[in-house]
Enzyme design. Structure first.
Site, mmCIF file in Angstrom:
data_model
loop_
_atom_site.group_PDB
_atom_site.id
_atom_site.type_symbol
_atom_site.label_atom_id
_atom_site.label_comp_id
_atom_site.label_asym_id
_atom_site.label_seq_id
_atom_site.Cartn_x
_atom_site.Cartn_y
_atom_site.Cartn_z
ATOM 1 N N HIS A 1 -7.914 -1.990 -16.261
ATOM 2 C CA HIS A 1 -6.552 -2.109 -15.729
ATOM 3 C C HIS A 1 -6.317 -3.563 -15.328
ATOM 4 O O HIS A 1 -6.863 -4.043 -14.349
ATOM 5 C CB HIS A 1 -6.377 -1.174 -14.537
ATOM 6 C CG HIS A 1 -5.028 -1.320 -13.891
ATOM 7 N ND1 HIS A 1 -3.862 -1.009 -14.560
ATOM 8 C CD2 HIS A 1 -4.649 -1.769 -12.670
ATOM 9 C CE1 HIS A 1 -2.827 -1.262 -13.761
ATOM 10 N NE2 HIS A 1 -3.278 -1.723 -12.616
ATOM 11 N N ASP B 1 -3.854 -6.183 -14.115
ATOM 12 C CA ASP B 1 -2.560 -6.502 -13.505
ATOM 13 C C ASP B 1 -2.041 -7.845 -14.003
ATOM 14 O O ASP B 1 -2.764 -8.838 -13.962
ATOM 15 C CB ASP B 1 -2.704 -6.556 -11.980
ATOM 16 C CG ASP B 1 -2.941 -5.180 -11.387
ATOM 17 O OD1 ASP B 1 -2.154 -4.279 -11.698
ATOM 18 O OD2 ASP B 1 -3.923 -5.024 -10.635
ATOM 19 N N ASP C 1 -1.040 3.114 -12.337
ATOM 20 C CA ASP C 1 -1.098 2.433 -11.038
ATOM 21 C C ASP C 1 0.241 2.323 -10.307
ATOM 22 O O ASP C 1 0.245 2.138 -9.098
ATOM 23 C CB ASP C 1 -1.723 1.034 -11.213
ATOM 24 C CG ASP C 1 -2.229 0.456 -9.898
ATOM 25 O OD1 ASP C 1 -2.530 1.255 -8.987
ATOM 26 O OD2 ASP C 1 -2.319 -0.772 -9.757
ATOM 27 N N HIS D 1 4.062 -3.970 -11.890
ATOM 28 C CA HIS D 1 4.082 -3.227 -10.617
ATOM 29 C C HIS D 1 3.531 -3.997 -9.422
ATOM 30 O O HIS D 1 3.429 -3.434 -8.334
ATOM 31 C CB HIS D 1 3.383 -1.868 -10.774
ATOM 32 C CG HIS D 1 1.960 -1.967 -11.235
ATOM 33 N ND1 HIS D 1 1.611 -1.970 -12.565
ATOM 34 C CD2 HIS D 1 0.800 -2.075 -10.554
ATOM 35 C CE1 HIS D 1 0.293 -2.071 -12.675
ATOM 36 N NE2 HIS D 1 -0.221 -2.139 -11.473
HETATM 37 ZN ZN ZN Z 1 -2.183 -2.414 -10.988
#
Ligand code: ZN
Length: 1026
Positions: free
Chosen positions: A46, A48, A170, A419
Site C-alpha cells: 500500500h 500512499d 485505506d 486519501h
Molecule cells: Zn493509505
C-alpha cells in the site's frame, strides 16, 4: 510467398507464448478446489501518494528518518521475485508511482513486466492515479483521475492491464457515489478495508461482510456492485508480516534446526483463517499479505509465503481441508461469484453508504471532512481550471494531444485526490508540497490557456496577449487590476449554458467605466471588509472592489474593457437595517448586528446565523476514552458549543448590483453577507483565523444556521457532489447504532451541499459550499458546517503532528463562502432546480483573466474578438458537458451528464436528448464511440459479473438482534429513527413523476439520450471548421 508465410508462423510459435496468447484476467487464476476452504493469499503493497513524506520522498526512499519507505525499490524487488516462480502473484494499485517507475526502466525490464501482466502474475487493481479519498472528493475529479490512470495502463499493457476490481482499502469511510463510479467503470466488484466498527461486528456476526451495493438511487440495478469488506483491513494475519520492516518470525523449515517451526507457524495461520471463515458466507477467503510500503525486499515475503502454501497444501494428504493459493482480489472475487452461482446464494442489498467511519466508540473520523480547509479549496480551484484548460485545448487546434503542459495538472489533480492529500491528514511539509505540485500544474495549464485564448481572440498562432489569472483574488488582490488604469477582463464560462456572472475585482481607483463589445455596463464599487484587508500575506493597496455583471456565453468567453475614470462612486455606509434586494429580504437585529429573519422565494422564516466552536478533547490516546481530537478524528470535549460573540459590529452597503452586510465578530472572525440583484441565494463570505491558541484544547470552528423548520431529525447531504443521501440523527439505516459521541457521530461529509426540509410547511433550506466540509443537523431546524479547525494534539492515527496550520508566520486564516437557498420544494416550482444550477456554477465557476492594455477601447474592439461561444446553442438545463478534452491522436473525449435526480424537478428530472453532431462551433463530429466511464473500453464490450441479489440489509437488522439487550429507551430512539428514515425519502416528493421511458435514440444522426443522473462517455472523431 508460401515460404514467407511459413517462416512467419514458425517465428510466431517460437516467440514467448505470453506475448501472443496472453492468459491474464480470470483465466490466469490458480484453480480453487471444491470441498475445500480456499485461502486466497494476496501479496500487495500500500503506497500512499504522499503522507508523512512527499510523493518524491516516498518514490526515491529518501528521508528514512521519517519513514523507511521507497517505492522504486518495491517495484524493482517485486519484479525480480516474480521471475523466480510463475506461481507467484502480485497486485499493484497506484498508477502515479507505477508510471514514475516505468518511465525509468530499460526496455528489457519493460518486456519482462509486460510478460508478468500478460500471464497474470502482475495485476493492476484500482488503477487510478492514486487511491482517492471518498468523503471530500468531487465526482468530476474522481472520474478524471481514474480516466488518467486507466488510460496509462491501457496504452501500455492493453487488455491485460485493465483493472476489474476496486481496491479502496485505506480510505476512511466509503461513499455511495464512488461505488456507482466503479460500476460505471465496468468493474466487477470492490474490496474495502475500513468500515464502522459496529457495522463490521454486525456483518461479521451475520456473515454479511459481502453484499451487493445498489450504489445509485437513479441508475437502478445497473449500479449494483459486489462489495466485500475485508477481515483485517489490508494487513497480514497477526504474526505473519514477513517484511524487512517487521519483526515476525520467518517460516523455518529445516527439521534439523532447533528453530524449526513449521507446524507451529502453520497452526497459528490456520487458527486465524478458521476464525475468519465463520464471518464469511463462502468457502473462499482472502488473506492480505502486505501493508504500507512493504516489499522493498520482496524476497522476505515470497520466500515465506511459498513455504506457507507448500506446507499447508501438503497437509491435504493427511485430510486437511484447506487449500492455499497465490491469488489476486479479482481471482478471489471470481471464485466467490462462481461459488455463489453454484450454491444459488443471494447477496444482501445495501443502499446507504459507509459514512461516518468510526474505528472505536470515541474515534469518529469526521475531523478530516474539514482538516486543512485551504488545501480543500485549492483542490477545487484546480479542478475548475483543469476543466477550462482541457476545454480550451479541445476548442482550439493546439496540435497533437499529450501536450506536457496539460498533463502536469491532470497528474497534480490525481495526486490531490489521494486519501492523505485532500483529506488534510498529511504532515504540514507534505501539505506544502501538494500545494507546490498543484500550483505548478495550474501554471503549466496557464500556458495552454494563454495560447488557446490568443488563437480565439487574435486569430494568430503566436501569443501576443497575456492573460493573468489573478490567483490571489481569494484575498482580494490582483496586480493587474490594481496597477493599471485600463485593462481588459476576459471571463471564460466552462458551463454548457450562459451564466450570469458578477465580476469582482480589487481596485485602487474610485470610479470605473466598463464596456463589453456592445454597451457600457452598470458598475458598483464596494469597500473591502476590514477582515479581508487584514488577512496575513495580503500585499495590496486595493481597498474596494469593482463589481459588474453580464451574461457569459456557454463554453465561451466575453471580454470587458475597463478604464479608471474621475469621480467617486464607492458605496457609503447606510443606516437602514435590512438587506432588501427584492425578492430576498434579510432582517438584522439593530442591537446585535445578527440576522433574525429571511424572506425568500415567498417563504418567511426566522433565521439566525452565528459562529461558534467546539473545544477539542485532549488525552494521551492510550485508551479509547483518552483520544484527542486531531487531523482525522473530530472529538469535542463534551457537547457544548461556545459562541464567539452574540454582538457583532457591522456596516451596511447598498448598491445596484449587491447589498452587503459587513459583520465583525472578533479580531479573528468576520463575515460579509451578500445579496446580488440577479441571484436567488444569499452568500456568506467568512474570514476565520488566526485561531487563538490560548488554551490546551484547540478550537474547531463552525457556522450554524438556526431556523424553526420541523425537520424531524432528518437532513440530507450530497455524495461526492452528486446524488443526495438522507441522514437521520443518532441513527444508521443498516445496523443498530450505539452512539457515545453524539456530536461527531452525527457529522457527515458535505462535498457541496447540505439541506433540511419541513414537509408540513413545504420549506427547504439548503447550503451550497465552496469546498468539502463536515456538517450536521444536531437539532431540528438547524444546520452547521465546520469551517476551520485547530487541534493542539495528535490523534494517534499515524500522522504524528498536531493540526495547527500556519502561514505567513501566524495561524492560518481561511476565507470561504456558503450559499444559502430557502424556498418551497414540494411544488413544481421548487428550489431544487436552482440549487442544481448553483452547484454547477460553484464547481465550474466562470474564470477571470486580466489583460492590461494601452489600447483605447475602440482600438481593442476593432482588433480583437470580444465574445465567443464553443457551443452552437445552450444545452438543455438538465445537461452538462462533464468532460471535453484532447484524447489520443486526433480524437477527443466527450462526457455528458444529466445533472438531476429522479423526482427532483417536474420538468428537468426527465429523459433528455442531445444531438452531438453540430453541437460545437469549432468542429463537427465525424464519428463517436461510446465507452465505459473510464474511456478504456467500448461500452458494448463491457460485461460485468452478475451477482444474484436477495433482500435488503434492513430486513436483516429487523430479524437479527445480536446486540446485548438494549434498554427500552435506546431501542425506541432507534425505531423512531428508522421510521424517519423510511418515510419521506428524498425522491418521494409529491411531484407526479412520469414514466421514465428512454427517448428514441438515433445514432446515425448523432442523437443520444440521458436519463436522470446518467453520465455517458464518448470518444469522438472531429472535423474542424477552418
Ligand atoms: Zn493509505
Amino acid at each position: 510467398m508460401m515460404l514467407l508465410i511459413l517462416f512467419l508462423t514458425a517465428s510466431a510459435l517460437a516467440a514467448p507464448q505470453d506475448a501472443f496468447f496472453p492468459k491474464c484476467g480470470y483465466k490466469s487464476c490458480h484453480k480453487t478446489k471444491d470441498g475445500f476452504i480456499n485461502v486466497h493469499i494476496v501479496a500487495h503493497t500500500h503506497d500512499d501518494v504522499g503522507w508523512l513524506k512527499t510523493v518524491d520522498q516516498y518514490y526515491y526512499g529518501s528521508k528514512t528518518n521519517i519513514q523507511k519507505a521507497g517505492v522504486q525499490y518495491i517495484l524493482d524487488s517485486v519484479m525480480e521475485e516474480l521471475k523466480r516462480d510463475s506461481n507467484r502473484r502480485f497486485i499493484y494499485v497506484e498508477t502515479a508511482f507505477f508510471w514514475k517507475w516505468w518511465m525509468k526502466q530499460h526496455d528489457f525490464v519493460k518486456n519482462q513486466v509486460r510478460k508478468f501482466v500478460n500471464n497474470g502474475q502482475l495485476e493492476f487493481i484500482g488503477g487510478a492515479w492514486s487511491m482517492n479519498d471518498e468523503a471530500v472528493t468531487h465526482y468530476q475529479s474522481i472520474i478524471d483521475q481514474f480516466t488518467w490512470g486507466l488510460r496509462k495502463l491501457e496504452d501500455t499493457f492493453g487488455k491485460c492491464g485493465r483493472p476489474k476490481v476496486g481496491w479502496q482499502i485505506d480510505p476512511f469511510g466509503h461513499s455511495r457515489e464512488m461505488a456507482s463510479i466503479f460500476a460505471q467503470l465496468g468493474f466487477d466488484g470492490l474490496l474495502l478495508g475500513r468500515i464502522d466498527y459496529q457495522d463490521k461486528k454486525f456483518r461479521f456476526t451475520t456473515r454479511t461482510p459481502e453484499m451487493v451495493w445498489r450504489s445509485s438511487a437513479n441508475l437502478g440495478e445497473s449500479s449494483d456492485l459486489f462489495t466485500s469488506v475485508m477481515y483485517n483491513t489490508y494487513s497480514p494475519p497477526p504474526g505473519f508480516c514477513f517484511d524487512v520492516l517487521c519483526d515476525d518470525e520467518p517460516i523455518i523449515d529445516d527439521k534439523k534446526s532447533d528453530d524449526y517451526n513449521v507446524p507451529k507457524r502453520f497452526k497459528e495461520f490456520l487458527d486465524y483463517v478458521k476464525e475468519q471463515r465463520f464471518s464469511y458466507a463462502t468457502n473462499n477467503l482472502i488473506v492480505t499479505m502486505g501493508g504500507d510500503f512493504t516489499y522493498m525486499d520482496a524476497n522476505f515475503w515470497f520466500k515465506n509465503i511459498d513455504k506457507l502454501i507448500s506446507y499447508g497444501n501438503e497437509l491435504q494428504k493427511n485430510g486437511s481441508k484447506y487449500n492455499l493459493i497465490y491469488s489476486t482480489p479479482s481471482c478471489y472475487l471470481k471464485a466467490v461469484h462462481d461459488e455463489g452461482e453454484k450454491r444459488n446464494l443471494q447477496w444482501k442489498v445495501k443502499t446507504d453508504d459507509f459514512f461516518p467511519y468510526a474505528s472505536d466508540p470515541n474515534a469518529y473520523w469526521t475531523g478530516y471532512f474539514t482538516s486543512r480547509p485551504t488545501i480543500k479549496r485549492f483542490e477545487r480551484v484546480g479542478n475548475n481550471f483543469l476543466q477550462i484548460c482541457k476545454q480550451l485545448y479541445a476548442l482550439t487546434d493546439l496540435g497533437p494531444e499529450d501536450g506536457i503542459d496539460l498533463n502536469a495538472l491532470r497528474e497534480a489533480m490525481g495526486v490531490m485526490q489521494h486519501h492523505d492529500a485532500i483529506t488534510g491528514t498529511e504532515k504540514e511539509h507534505v501539505a506544502h508540497d501538494y500545494s507546490r505540485i498543484l500550483d505548478r500544474g495550474i501554471e503549466k495549464c496557464g500556458i495552454v490557456v494563454e495560447e488557446a485564448l490568443n488563437r480565439l481572440i487574435t486569430n494568430r498562432k503566436e501569443s501576443e496577449l497575456k492573460f493573468d489569472s489573478c490567483p490571489l483574488l481569494n484575498v482580494s488582490q490582483c496586480d493587474s487590476t490594481e496597477n493599471h488604469k485600463t485593462f481588459v477582463v476576459t471571463i471564460y464560462n466552462p458551463l454548457s449554458r450562459n451564466v450570469t456572472k458578477y465580476v469582482r475585482l480589487p481596485v485602487k481607483g474610485s470610479a470605473y467605466k466598463v464596456q463589453n463589445s456592445e454597451e457600457e455596463l452598470k458598475v458598483q464599487l464596494v469597500p473591502i471588509h476590514q477582515g479581508v484587508l487584514n488577512i496575513p500575506g495580503r500585499e495590496s493597496e486595493a481597498t474596494k472592489e469593482l463589481i459588474f455583471q453580464d451574461s457569459i456565453p456557454a463554453l465561451g468567453f466575453k471580454s470587458f474593457y475597463v478604464s479608471e475614470v474621475p469621480g467617486d462612486i464607492v458605496s457609503k455606509e447606510e443606516s437602514v437595517k435590512k438587506l432588501d434586494k427584492k425578492p430576498i429580504l434579510l432582517k438584522i437585529d439593530e442591537r446585535t448586528g445578527m440576522l433574525f429573519e429571511i424572506t425568500m422565494n415567498g417563504k418567511t422564516i426566522p433565521l439566525q446565523q452565528n459562529f461558534g466552536y467546539y473545544r477539542g478533547a485532549v488525552g494521551d490516546n492510550d485508551s479509547f476514552q483518552n483520544r484527542s481530537s486531531g487531523a482525522y478524528i473530530f472529538r469535542p470535549n463534551g457537547t457544548d458549543t461556545f459562541t464567539i460573540t452574540d454582538n457583532a459590529t457591522y456596516k451596511l452597503y447598498l448598491g445596484a448590483h449587491v447589498t452587503e452586510l459587513h459583520q465583525t465578530f472578533s479580531n479573528w472572525v468576520t463575515q460579509t453577507i451578500k445579496v446580488y440583484a440577479k441571484q436567488n441565494h444569499v452568500e456568506f463570505d467568512w474570514v476565520i483565523g488566526p485561531i487563538p491558541i490560548d488554551d490546551v484544547n484547540g478550537k474547531e470552528i463552525i457556522s450554524r444556521y438556526t431556523t424553526n423548520l420541523k425537520s424531524e431529525s432528518t437532513f440530507y447531504t450530497d455524495s461526492n457532489g452528486r446524488e443526495m443521501l438522507k441522514r437521520v440523527r443518532d441513527f444508521r439505516p443498516s445496523w443498530k447504532l450505539n452512539l457515545q459521541e453524539t456530536i461527531s457521530g452525527n457529522y457527515y461529509p458535505v462535498t457541496s451541499r447540505i439541506l433540511l426540509r419541513d414537509a408540513s410547511n413545504d420549506i427547504e433550506m439548503a447550503i451550497v459550499t465552496d469546498r468539502a466540509q463536515g456538517g450536521s443537523s444536531l437539532a431540528d431546524g438547524e444546520l452547521e458546517l465546520m469551517i476551520h479547525r485547530n487541534c493542539m494534539h495528535d490523534d494517534a492515527f499515524g500522522v504524528g503532528e498536531a493540526l495547527m496550520e500556519e502561514a505567513f508566520g501566524t495561524g492560518l486564516v481561511v476565507r470561504g463562502s456558503h450559499h444559502l437557498v430557502v424556498g418551497p420544494y414540494l411544488k413544481s416550482d421548487g428550489i431544487s432546480s436552482y440549487e442544481r444550477q448553483l452547484l454547477q456554477e460553484k464547481v465550474l465557476d466562470a474564470w477571470t483573466f486580466i489583460t492590461p492594455t494601452n489600447l483605447s477601447f475602440v482600438h481593442y474592439k476593432n482588433q480583437y474578438k470580444m465574445k465567443y461561444s464553443g457551443l452552437t446553442q445552450n444545452l438543455p438545463d438538465n445537461v452538462q458537458i462533464l468532460t471535453l478534452e484532447p484524447w489520443k491522436g486526433n480524437s477527443y473525449l466527450l462526457r455528458l451528464e444529466h445533472i438531476f435526480e429522479k423526482g427532483e424537478d417536474k420538468n428537468l428530472s426527465t429523459p433528455v436528448s442531445v444531438n452531438l453532431k453540430d453541437l460545437f462551433t469549432a468542429f463537427k463530429l465525424k464519428s463517436f464511440k461510446e465507452t465505459t466511464l473510464g474511456a478504456n473500453q467500448l461500452l458494448g464490450e463491457s460485461k460485468r459479473l452478475q451477482f444474484r441479489t436477495g433482500s435488503s440489509l434492513d430486513d436483516l437488522v429487523d430479524m437479527y438482534d445480536f446486540y446485548e439487550p438494549v434498554d427500552e429507551q435506546e431501542d425506541e430512539n432507534w425505531i423512531k429513527g428508522k421510521q424517519a428514515y423510511r418515510t419521506s425519502e428524498f425522491d418521494a416528493n409529491d411531484i407526479n413523476f412520469h414514466v421514465m421511458d428512454t427517448l428514441e435514440e438515433d445514432t446515425d444522426r448523432f442523437q443520444i439520450t440521458l436519463l436522470p443522473m446518467q453520465i455517458r462517455t464518448f470518444v469522438i472523431e472531429i472535423k474542424r471548421y477552418t
